[in-house]
Scaffold this motif. Structure first.
Motif, short mmCIF file in Angstrom:
data_model
loop_
_atom_site.label_atom_id
_atom_site.label_comp_id
_atom_site.label_asym_id
_atom_site.label_seq_id
_atom_site.Cartn_x
_atom_site.Cartn_y
_atom_site.Cartn_z
N HIS A 195 -17.49 -60.94 -10.03
CA HIS A 195 -16.95 -59.64 -10.42
C HIS A 195 -17.39 -59.27 -11.83
O HIS A 195 -17.34 -60.10 -12.75
N ARG A 196 -17.82 -58.01 -12.01
CA ARG A 196 -18.19 -57.50 -13.33
C ARG A 196 -17.60 -56.11 -13.51
O ARG A 196 -17.64 -55.28 -12.60
N ALA A 197 -17.05 -55.87 -14.69
CA ALA A 197 -16.58 -54.54 -15.08
C ALA A 197 -17.44 -54.08 -16.24
O ALA A 197 -17.48 -54.72 -17.30
N VAL A 198 -18.14 -52.97 -16.06
CA VAL A 198 -19.14 -52.50 -17.02
C VAL A 198 -18.75 -51.12 -17.52
O VAL A 198 -18.39 -50.23 -16.73
N TRP A 199 -18.80 -50.93 -18.83
CA TRP A 199 -18.60 -49.59 -19.40
C TRP A 199 -19.95 -48.91 -19.51
O TRP A 199 -20.83 -49.34 -20.25
N ASN A 200 -20.13 -47.83 -18.74
CA ASN A 200 -21.35 -47.03 -18.78
C ASN A 200 -21.11 -45.91 -19.79
O ASN A 200 -20.47 -44.90 -19.49
N ALA A 201 -21.63 -46.10 -21.01
CA ALA A 201 -21.35 -45.17 -22.11
C ALA A 201 -22.00 -43.81 -21.88
O ALA A 201 -21.49 -42.79 -22.34
N ARG B 95 -17.93 -43.88 -17.89
CA ARG B 95 -17.18 -44.38 -16.75
C ARG B 95 -17.24 -45.90 -16.71
O ARG B 95 -18.20 -46.52 -17.17
N VAL B 96 -16.17 -46.49 -16.18
CA VAL B 96 -16.17 -47.91 -15.87
C VAL B 96 -16.78 -48.08 -14.48
O VAL B 96 -16.48 -47.31 -13.56
#
Length: 333
Positions: free
Chosen positions: A250-256, A260-261
């Motif tokens: 699992h990965r949670a990425v902040w797309n600046a 959006r997450v």
């Protein structure tokens, strides 16, 4: 002498009704189409709605109680503070809700709308969730009718033939699961469904510190990771796939750039997954991501402009004290 039927024997009108606007095989057909399209795309994606089988729904309820996951608490704070004002501004006689699920937060609105409210009209894809929530509500609110509809708001959106004005609630920042094009289409459909005295109540998560956002989608206890991987269990069960969830991280990425997450499942090794029901073999490279959710975070000016482009005017914008989450009330322009 012919005896007239007594009014006392007239069958009572049911206070709970359930209308099905989806074919019996809608979920199965949609799942097959989404998986076939998403797993053959570049990059690979799946829509987040497939998280929510019984296990996924229970995991999400657990997520909402985690210390890192603020949106549910923040939205509830706003509703507790503003429900009476919402009732006064809308004068709603019907409260309609999209993706209502268990309808727990909605009770704050039902209480505020009071005796003037005649009908609650939840719309959800889950027959069982609607029935369970509806039966509980007619028990707890003796004057309330519940007109539930099994439907998918992404494909068809119509308000029920119930007394107006209507207040259409779309809570939980579910709108953040839609990209810009999908949001434009959705808001246009909302505008078309609303009458001149109706209103939209929309929950939206706001842009904030990236660390806070990442922790909200990657909690220390690993509940969100299990929730994310649950979609693989769904595919294994429903489509006879052979995903090994233990080989994905699992990965949670902040797309600046997109603000959006994104939730991803990263393949820990090169592997081929078979989806037998679709006669499909899917190759994953090592460290290749499968994106399972986007959760857009909003800024006031941009979101207000999006609603205006669809013909909706934001008249109230409320936030929790920490300005993490917004609840906005919009009317037809």
């Amino acid at each position: 002498m012919t005896r007239r039927p007594s009014a006392l024997h007239t069958p009572a009108r049911p206070r709970f009704t359930l209308t099905r606007r989806l074919a019996a095989d809608h979920a199965a057909r949609t799942l097959r189409a989404d998986v076939a399209a998403g797993l053959t795309a570049t990059p690979k994606t799946l829509p987040p709605k497939w998280f929510y089988d019984a296990r996924g729904s229970a995991l999400f309820e657990e997520i909402t109680r985690l210390p890192e996951y603020y949106p549910t608490r923040a939205e509830r704070e706003i509703l507790q503070a503003r429900a009476q004002e919402i009732a006064a501004l809308t004068g709603a006689r019907t409260l309609a809700e999209l993706g209502s699920g268990s309808s727990e937060k909605t009770r704050l609105l039902l209480d505020a709308l009071g005796p003037g409210l005649r009908s609650y009209a939840p719309l959800d894809v889950s027959d069982s969730a609607l029935r369970e929530a509806g039966e509980a509500l007619i028990r707890d609110y003796p004057r309330l009718d519940v007109a539930a509809t099994v439907a998918d708001f992404e494909s068809a959106l119509t308000l029920p033939d119930t007394p107006g004005p209507h207040l259409l609630a779309f809570l939980g920042s579910t709108i953040g699961n839609l990209d810009a094009g999908q949001r434009a289409a959705f808001l246009t459909a909302v505008r078309a469904a609303l009458g001149p005295d109706d209103a939209l109540l929309l929950g939206a998560d706001l842009v904030k510190d990236a660390g806070v956002l990442r922790r909200a989608y990657d909690d220390a206890q690993g509940v969100t990771a299990e929730f994310n991987k649950n979609v693989l269990h769904v595919l294994n069960r429903e489509l006879d796939a052979d995903f090994d969830p233990d080989t994905f991280t699992h990965r949670a990425v902040w797309n600046a750039v997109e603000e959006r997450v994104e939730m991803h499942l990263r393949s820990d090794r090169a592997q081929t997954v078979k989806v037998k029901a679709l006669d499909l073999a899917v190759d994953f490279e090592r460290d290749e991501d499968l994106r399972t959710e986007i959760s857009v975070k909003f800024r006031r000016s941009a979101l207000t402009d999006e609603l205006a482009a669809a013909g909706l005017t934001v008249r109230r914008w409320w936030t929790d004290p920490q300005e993490r989450f917004a609840l906005l009330l919009a009317f037809v322009r």
